[in-house]
Design an enzyme around this catalytic site. Sequence first.
Site, mmCIF file in Angstrom:
data_model
loop_
_atom_site.group_PDB
_atom_site.id
_atom_site.type_symbol
_atom_site.label_atom_id
_atom_site.label_comp_id
_atom_site.label_asym_id
_atom_site.label_seq_id
_atom_site.Cartn_x
_atom_site.Cartn_y
_atom_site.Cartn_z
ATOM 1 N N ASP A 14 0.740 -1.150 -0.020
ATOM 2 C CA ASP A 14 -0.013 0.155 0.057
ATOM 3 C C ASP A 14 0.658 1.306 0.115
ATOM 4 O O ASP A 14 0.523 2.173 0.801
ATOM 5 C CB ASP A 14 -0.927 0.108 1.265
ATOM 6 C CG ASP A 14 -1.829 -1.290 1.418
ATOM 7 O OD1 ASP A 14 -1.978 -1.946 0.351
ATOM 8 O OD2 ASP A 14 -2.376 -1.336 2.617
ATOM 9 N N LYS A 77 -7.578 -4.199 -2.467
ATOM 10 C CA LYS A 77 -7.809 -4.981 -1.090
ATOM 11 C C LYS A 77 -8.775 -3.981 -0.126
ATOM 12 O O LYS A 77 -8.681 -2.677 -0.138
ATOM 13 C CB LYS A 77 -6.924 -5.489 -0.422
ATOM 14 C CG LYS A 77 -5.730 -4.459 0.151
ATOM 15 C CD LYS A 77 -4.747 -5.326 1.016
ATOM 16 C CE LYS A 77 -3.855 -4.307 1.495
ATOM 17 N NZ LYS A 77 -4.217 -3.542 2.876
ATOM 18 N N CYS A 109 -1.574 -2.043 8.137
ATOM 19 C CA CYS A 109 -1.643 -3.252 7.269
ATOM 20 C C CYS A 109 -0.397 -4.056 7.372
ATOM 21 O O CYS A 109 -0.539 -5.111 6.936
ATOM 22 C CB CYS A 109 -1.747 -2.417 5.957
ATOM 23 S SG CYS A 109 -3.238 -1.539 5.510
#
Length: 188
Positions: A14, A77, A109
Site C-alpha cells: 500500500d 484490497k 496493514c
Amino acid sequence: MKVNREECIFLLCDVQESFRAVATNFDATVFACNLLMKTAAILNIPVIVTEQYPKGLKHTVSEINIKTSNVHGPYEKGLFSMITEEVEKVLVASSRKTVVIFGLETHVCVQQTALDLIEKGYKVLVVADAVTSRTLFDRKFGLKRMMASGVQVSTSESILMELLKSKDAKEFKQISQLIKENRPVSKY
C-alpha cells in the site's frame, strides 16, 4: 533467520499517493521501498503488490516501478492485511516460506499482514527503513508488537547484502550502485 534469494518473496504494502502528505518520512521510506523493488527485479525475487482502496487512496506512487516481470498485482484490497485470497494463492504457488514486507502503514496493514503470515507458519522479516506510519509513535509500537510476535526486523541495506552473500556475487556492482544513490534524509 537468514534471508536468501531462492527462498524469499517480497510484499510491497500500500505505498499509495494519498499517504504522501500524511505519512512520516515518506520520501525516505519510498526510497528504501524502491531500492528493494529494484533489487528484486535484478535478483528475480517475486514481489506481491497491494493497494488499499485505490478509489480513495489512489494507486502505488509513480517512483516505484511495479510493472516488471517479477511483480504480481497490484491487488486491490479492503482488508487491512495483505493476505487476501488472491495474494494467498500467489504465496502458496511460489512455495517460498520467507516473506519480506515493506510499505504502509507499519501499525496497521504491515502489522496485520505480518501477524497473519506468522500464524500461517511463514518466516517474516519487516524492513525498518521501508515502513512508516502517520506518526512515529504508531510506527514504533507497530514494530515492537511485530517483534514481540516473532517477526524479524532489519534494514534494506542489510537485507540486500544478505541476499548477495558476497562481493563476488555477479549482481554486487549493480546493487551497490543502487545503495549509493542519493538517499533522502531519514527522520528515524
